[in-house]
Design an enzyme around this catalytic site. Structure first.
Site, PDB file in Angstrom:
ATOM      1  N   GLY A  39     -17.594 -45.109 -16.148  1.00 40.51           N
ATOM      2  CA  GLY A  39     -16.548 -44.561 -15.293  1.00 40.51           C
ATOM      3  C   GLY A  39     -15.810 -43.431 -15.979  1.00 40.51           C
ATOM      4  N   CYS A  40     -15.035 -42.683 -15.192  1.00 39.46           N
ATOM      5  CA  CYS A  40     -14.247 -41.570 -15.718  1.00 39.46           C
ATOM      6  C   CYS A  40     -12.800 -41.713 -15.282  1.00 39.46           C
ATOM      7  CB  CYS A  40     -14.799 -40.232 -15.236  1.00 39.46           C
ATOM      8  SG  CYS A  40     -16.384 -39.780 -15.974  1.00 39.46           S
ATOM      9  N   PHE A 100      -8.515 -38.538 -18.567  1.00 39.63           N
ATOM     10  CA  PHE A 100      -8.667 -37.883 -19.856  1.00 39.63           C
ATOM     11  C   PHE A 100     -10.111 -37.812 -20.353  1.00 39.63           C
ATOM     12  CE2 PHE A 100      -4.326 -39.609 -19.869  1.00 39.63           C
ATOM     13  CZ  PHE A 100      -3.619 -38.440 -20.086  1.00 39.63           C
ATOM     14  N   ASP A 151       1.686 -48.317 -20.753  1.00 33.88           N
ATOM     15  CA  ASP A 151       0.902 -48.150 -19.522  1.00 33.88           C
ATOM     16  C   ASP A 151       0.256 -49.477 -19.126  1.00 33.88           C
ATOM     17  OD1 ASP A 151      -0.084 -46.789 -17.325  1.00 33.88           O
ATOM     18  OD2 ASP A 151      -1.805 -45.937 -18.379  1.00 33.88           O
TER      19      ASP A 151
END
Length: 292
Positions: free
Chosen positions: A21-22, A25, A147
Protein backbone atom coordinates in the site's frame (compact mmCIF):
# COMPACT_ATOMS: atom_id res chain seq x y z
CA UNK A 1 10.06 -0.99 -7.62
CA UNK A 2 9.34 -4.70 -7.32
CA UNK A 3 12.42 -6.86 -7.71
CA UNK A 4 14.97 -4.20 -6.75
CA UNK A 5 17.74 -5.65 -4.51
CA UNK A 6 18.82 -3.54 -1.53
CA UNK A 7 21.51 -3.63 1.16
CA UNK A 8 20.75 -2.22 4.61
CA UNK A 9 23.19 -0.46 6.95
CA UNK A 10 24.12 -3.82 8.51
CA UNK A 11 25.12 -5.28 5.14
CA UNK A 12 22.12 -7.60 4.85
CA UNK A 13 20.58 -8.06 1.42
CA UNK A 14 16.86 -7.67 0.74
CA UNK A 15 14.65 -7.61 -2.31
CA UNK A 16 11.54 -5.48 -2.78
CA UNK A 17 8.55 -7.73 -3.46
CA UNK A 18 4.86 -6.95 -3.85
CA UNK A 19 3.35 -3.55 -3.10
CA UNK A 20 1.18 -3.60 0.03
CA UNK A 21 0.00 0.00 0.00
CA UNK A 22 0.90 3.68 -0.30
CA UNK A 23 0.31 6.64 1.98
CA UNK A 24 1.04 10.33 2.11
CA UNK A 25 4.79 9.92 2.49
CA UNK A 26 5.71 6.70 0.69
CA UNK A 27 4.91 3.08 -0.07
CA UNK A 28 5.13 -0.23 1.80
CA UNK A 29 6.23 -3.48 0.15
CA UNK A 30 6.72 -7.04 1.32
CA UNK A 31 10.32 -8.20 1.39
CA UNK A 32 12.53 -11.10 2.41
CA UNK A 33 16.09 -11.23 3.66
CA UNK A 34 18.41 -13.01 1.22
CA UNK A 35 20.41 -14.73 4.00
CA UNK A 36 17.42 -16.31 5.78
CA UNK A 37 13.67 -16.78 5.43
CA UNK A 38 12.77 -13.72 7.49
CA UNK A 39 9.66 -12.02 6.13
CA UNK A 40 9.38 -8.27 6.64
CA UNK A 41 7.94 -5.10 5.22
CA UNK A 42 9.97 -2.34 3.68
CA UNK A 43 8.80 1.27 3.79
CA UNK A 44 10.21 3.42 1.01
CA UNK A 45 10.03 7.20 0.74
CA UNK A 46 11.74 9.97 -1.18
CA UNK A 47 14.91 11.38 0.32
CA UNK A 48 13.13 14.76 0.32
CA UNK A 49 10.76 13.58 3.06
CA UNK A 50 11.87 13.54 6.67
CA UNK A 51 9.28 11.33 8.39
CA UNK A 52 11.43 8.23 8.00
CA UNK A 53 14.40 9.98 9.59
CA UNK A 54 12.16 10.62 12.58
CA UNK A 55 11.01 7.00 12.61
CA UNK A 56 14.54 5.59 12.50
CA UNK A 57 15.59 7.89 15.35
CA UNK A 58 12.65 6.66 17.42
CA UNK A 59 13.56 3.01 16.85
CA UNK A 60 17.16 3.80 17.78
CA UNK A 61 15.81 5.30 21.02
CA UNK A 62 13.25 2.70 22.04
CA UNK A 63 14.07 -0.55 20.24
CA UNK A 64 16.56 -2.44 22.35
CA UNK A 65 15.77 -6.13 22.83
CA UNK A 66 17.43 -6.39 26.22
CA UNK A 67 15.80 -3.22 27.54
CA UNK A 68 12.39 -4.33 26.26
CA UNK A 69 12.84 -7.78 27.84
CA UNK A 70 13.72 -6.22 31.20
CA UNK A 71 10.75 -3.85 31.01
CA UNK A 72 8.34 -6.67 30.15
CA UNK A 73 9.69 -8.70 33.05
CA UNK A 74 9.30 -5.72 35.39
CA UNK A 75 5.69 -5.24 34.25
CA UNK A 76 5.03 -9.00 34.25
CA UNK A 77 3.79 -9.01 30.64
CA UNK A 78 4.73 -11.22 27.71
CA UNK A 79 4.13 -8.74 24.89
CA UNK A 80 5.02 -5.14 24.06
CA UNK A 81 3.51 -3.67 20.92
CA UNK A 82 6.59 -2.30 19.18
CA UNK A 83 7.32 -3.99 15.83
CA UNK A 84 10.70 -5.63 15.37
CA UNK A 85 13.14 -3.28 13.66
CA UNK A 86 15.56 -4.93 11.21
CA UNK A 87 17.44 -1.98 9.74
CA UNK A 88 17.34 0.88 7.28
CA UNK A 89 19.24 2.35 4.36
CA UNK A 90 19.03 4.36 1.18
CA UNK A 91 19.30 3.73 -2.55
CA UNK A 92 19.16 5.43 -5.92
CA UNK A 93 16.78 4.51 -8.70
CA UNK A 94 17.20 6.32 -12.01
CA UNK A 95 17.76 9.93 -10.89
CA UNK A 96 15.84 9.68 -7.60
CA UNK A 97 17.17 8.92 -4.14
CA UNK A 98 15.12 7.02 -1.55
CA UNK A 99 15.25 5.97 2.09
CA UNK A 100 13.93 2.69 3.43
CA UNK A 101 13.23 1.06 6.77
CA UNK A 102 12.72 -2.66 7.44
CA UNK A 103 10.15 -3.77 10.00
CA UNK A 104 8.29 -6.81 11.23
CA UNK A 105 5.48 -7.88 8.94
CA UNK A 106 2.08 -7.74 10.64
CA UNK A 107 -1.28 -9.06 9.50
CA UNK A 108 -3.97 -6.39 9.62
CA UNK A 109 -4.83 -2.98 11.03
CA UNK A 110 -7.54 -2.70 13.66
CA UNK A 111 -9.81 -0.57 11.48
CA UNK A 112 -10.25 -3.48 9.07
CA UNK A 113 -10.18 -6.14 11.80
CA UNK A 114 -13.02 -4.64 13.86
CA UNK A 115 -15.25 -4.29 10.79
CA UNK A 116 -15.84 -8.04 10.72
CA UNK A 117 -15.92 -8.81 14.44
CA UNK A 118 -19.49 -9.31 15.71
CA UNK A 119 -18.65 -9.05 19.42
CA UNK A 120 -15.80 -6.52 19.62
CA UNK A 121 -15.52 -5.91 23.39
CA UNK A 122 -13.07 -8.74 24.24
CA UNK A 123 -10.84 -7.74 21.33
CA UNK A 124 -11.03 -4.04 22.26
CA UNK A 125 -9.94 -4.90 25.81
CA UNK A 126 -6.94 -6.85 24.51
CA UNK A 127 -5.95 -4.08 22.10
CA UNK A 128 -6.23 -1.45 24.81
CA UNK A 129 -4.19 -3.52 27.25
CA UNK A 130 -1.42 -3.86 24.67
CA UNK A 131 -1.55 -0.19 23.69
CA UNK A 132 -1.52 1.14 27.24
CA UNK A 133 1.63 -0.84 28.02
CA UNK A 134 3.18 0.20 24.71
CA UNK A 135 2.43 3.89 25.23
CA UNK A 136 3.65 3.71 28.83
CA UNK A 137 6.98 2.34 27.57
CA UNK A 138 7.30 4.95 24.81
CA UNK A 139 6.29 7.77 27.13
CA UNK A 140 8.99 6.72 29.62
CA UNK A 141 11.46 7.69 26.87
CA UNK A 142 9.96 11.20 26.69
CA UNK A 143 8.35 10.48 23.33
CA UNK A 144 4.73 10.83 22.25
CA UNK A 145 3.44 9.12 19.10
CA UNK A 146 1.16 11.93 17.90
CA UNK A 147 -0.85 9.95 15.34
CA UNK A 148 -2.79 7.29 17.24
CA UNK A 149 -5.55 5.91 15.00
CA UNK A 150 -7.01 2.48 14.16
CA UNK A 151 -4.94 2.25 10.97
CA UNK A 152 -1.72 2.69 12.99
CA UNK A 153 -2.56 -0.12 15.40
CA UNK A 154 -2.02 -3.53 13.83
CA UNK A 155 -2.26 -7.14 14.93
CA UNK A 156 -0.15 -10.20 14.24
CA UNK A 157 -1.39 -13.73 13.61
CA UNK A 158 -2.03 -14.21 17.34
CA UNK A 159 -4.09 -11.00 17.59
CA UNK A 160 -1.44 -9.21 19.61
CA UNK A 161 -1.46 -5.47 18.94
CA UNK A 162 1.36 -3.24 17.71
CA UNK A 163 1.74 0.51 17.30
CA UNK A 164 3.27 1.52 13.96
CA UNK A 165 4.30 4.71 12.09
CA UNK A 166 6.51 6.92 14.23
CA UNK A 167 6.94 9.63 11.61
CA UNK A 168 5.49 12.62 13.49
CA UNK A 169 6.50 11.89 17.07
CA UNK A 170 7.17 14.65 19.58
CA UNK A 171 9.78 14.81 22.33
CA UNK A 172 8.02 16.21 25.38
CA UNK A 173 11.02 15.69 27.67
CA UNK A 174 14.04 17.74 26.53
CA UNK A 175 17.25 17.82 28.59
CA UNK A 176 15.38 16.21 31.46
CA UNK A 177 12.62 18.83 31.54
CA UNK A 178 9.03 18.70 30.31
CA UNK A 179 8.25 21.11 27.47
CA UNK A 180 5.91 24.00 28.22
CA UNK A 181 2.48 24.43 26.69
CA UNK A 182 2.96 26.58 23.60
CA UNK A 183 0.66 26.89 20.59
CA UNK A 184 2.04 27.09 17.05
CA UNK A 185 -0.38 27.85 14.22
CA UNK A 186 1.77 25.95 11.70
CA UNK A 187 1.02 22.75 13.65
CA UNK A 188 -2.75 23.16 13.97
CA UNK A 189 -4.70 19.90 13.60
CA UNK A 190 -1.51 17.83 13.37
CA UNK A 191 -1.99 14.11 12.86
CA UNK A 192 -5.15 12.44 11.57
CA UNK A 193 -8.06 14.86 11.95
CA UNK A 194 -10.76 12.61 13.42
CA UNK A 195 -8.41 11.13 16.04
CA UNK A 196 -6.24 14.16 16.82
CA UNK A 197 -6.16 15.28 20.45
CA UNK A 198 -7.17 18.77 21.53
CA UNK A 199 -3.48 19.59 22.01
CA UNK A 200 -2.78 18.53 18.42
CA UNK A 201 -5.64 20.74 17.20
CA UNK A 202 -4.14 23.66 19.13
CA UNK A 203 -0.73 23.14 17.51
CA UNK A 204 1.12 22.43 20.74
CA UNK A 205 3.49 19.53 21.38
CA UNK A 206 1.49 16.36 21.94
CA UNK A 207 2.27 14.85 25.34
CA UNK A 208 1.16 11.74 27.18
CA UNK A 209 -2.40 12.94 27.63
CA UNK A 210 -2.77 13.62 23.89
CA UNK A 211 -1.83 10.07 22.90
CA UNK A 212 -4.22 8.64 25.47
CA UNK A 213 -7.04 10.93 24.33
CA UNK A 214 -6.58 9.79 20.71
CA UNK A 215 -6.66 6.19 21.92
CA UNK A 216 -10.05 6.93 23.49
CA UNK A 217 -11.40 8.06 20.12
CA UNK A 218 -10.11 4.79 18.65
CA UNK A 219 -12.18 2.91 21.25
CA UNK A 220 -15.30 4.75 20.10
CA UNK A 221 -14.57 3.71 16.52
CA UNK A 222 -13.85 0.09 17.42
CA UNK A 223 -17.06 -0.14 19.45
CA UNK A 224 -19.10 1.13 16.50
CA UNK A 225 -19.95 4.44 18.21
CA UNK A 226 -20.12 7.28 15.65
CA UNK A 227 -17.58 10.06 16.13
CA UNK A 228 -19.79 13.15 16.59
CA UNK A 229 -17.39 15.41 14.68
CA UNK A 230 -17.32 13.28 11.54
CA UNK A 231 -20.25 15.30 10.11
CA UNK A 232 -17.84 18.23 9.64
CA UNK A 233 -15.66 16.35 7.15
CA UNK A 234 -12.21 17.88 6.76
CA UNK A 235 -13.03 21.20 8.41
CA UNK A 236 -10.37 21.14 11.11
CA UNK A 237 -11.74 24.09 13.07
CA UNK A 238 -15.26 22.65 13.25
CA UNK A 239 -13.95 19.19 14.19
CA UNK A 240 -11.96 20.83 16.98
CA UNK A 241 -15.01 22.73 18.27
CA UNK A 242 -17.11 19.55 18.14
CA UNK A 243 -14.51 17.62 20.16
CA UNK A 244 -14.37 20.36 22.79
CA UNK A 245 -18.16 20.23 23.08
CA UNK A 246 -18.14 16.43 23.25
CA UNK A 247 -15.57 16.37 26.05
CA UNK A 248 -17.51 19.00 28.03
CA UNK A 249 -20.66 16.88 27.72
CA UNK A 250 -18.77 13.74 28.78
CA UNK A 251 -17.55 15.50 31.93
CA UNK A 252 -21.06 16.75 32.71
CA UNK A 253 -22.55 13.28 32.06
CA UNK A 254 -24.72 14.71 29.29
CA UNK A 255 -23.82 12.12 26.65
CA UNK A 256 -26.42 9.46 25.96
CA UNK A 257 -24.55 6.18 26.40
CA UNK A 258 -25.42 2.54 26.71
CA UNK A 259 -24.41 0.97 30.00
CA UNK A 260 -22.21 -1.47 28.06
CA UNK A 261 -20.13 1.47 26.79
CA UNK A 262 -19.79 3.32 30.10
CA UNK A 263 -16.18 2.18 30.53
CA UNK A 264 -15.17 3.86 27.28
CA UNK A 265 -16.55 7.21 28.40
CA UNK A 266 -15.04 6.79 31.87
CA UNK A 267 -11.67 6.31 30.19
CA UNK A 268 -12.13 9.42 28.02
CA UNK A 269 -13.22 11.43 31.06
CA UNK A 270 -10.14 10.28 32.97
CA UNK A 271 -7.54 11.09 30.29
CA UNK A 272 -9.07 14.46 29.42
CA UNK A 273 -8.76 15.53 33.07
CA UNK A 274 -4.98 15.18 32.92
CA UNK A 275 -2.89 18.35 32.99
CA UNK A 276 -0.44 18.98 30.16
CA UNK A 277 2.64 17.76 32.04
CA UNK A 278 0.96 15.17 34.24
CA UNK A 279 2.13 11.57 34.28
CA UNK A 280 -0.93 9.32 33.84
CA UNK A 281 -1.82 6.47 36.15
CA UNK A 282 -1.57 3.73 33.52
CA UNK A 283 -2.64 1.06 36.01
CA UNK A 284 -5.87 2.96 36.67
CA UNK A 285 -6.49 3.26 32.93
CA UNK A 286 -5.98 -0.48 32.55
CA UNK A 287 -8.52 -1.05 35.32
CA UNK A 288 -11.05 1.15 33.49
CA UNK A 289 -10.48 -0.82 30.29
CA UNK A 290 -10.91 -4.12 32.13
CA UNK A 291 -14.37 -2.96 33.20
CA UNK A 292 -15.59 -2.78 29.59
Amino acid sequence: MEGIPLIDIYGKQWKIDKLIGCGGFGCVYSTQCASNTRQAVIKVESLNNTTMVSEVLVYNNIYDKNRIALWKNYKNIDHLGIPMYYGCGSFKRNTMYYRFILLERLVENTKELLKRVKKPKPLIKNIMKDMLYTLEYIHEHGISHGDIKPENIMVDGRYRSYLIDYGIVSYFIVNGKHVKYYKESKNWHRGTLYYASLDAHNGTCVTRRGDLESLGYCMLKWAGIPLPWKVFGNNGNMVHVAKCDFIKRVHKNKVNIKSANKGIYDYIKCVTKLSYEEKPDYDLLRQLVNSL
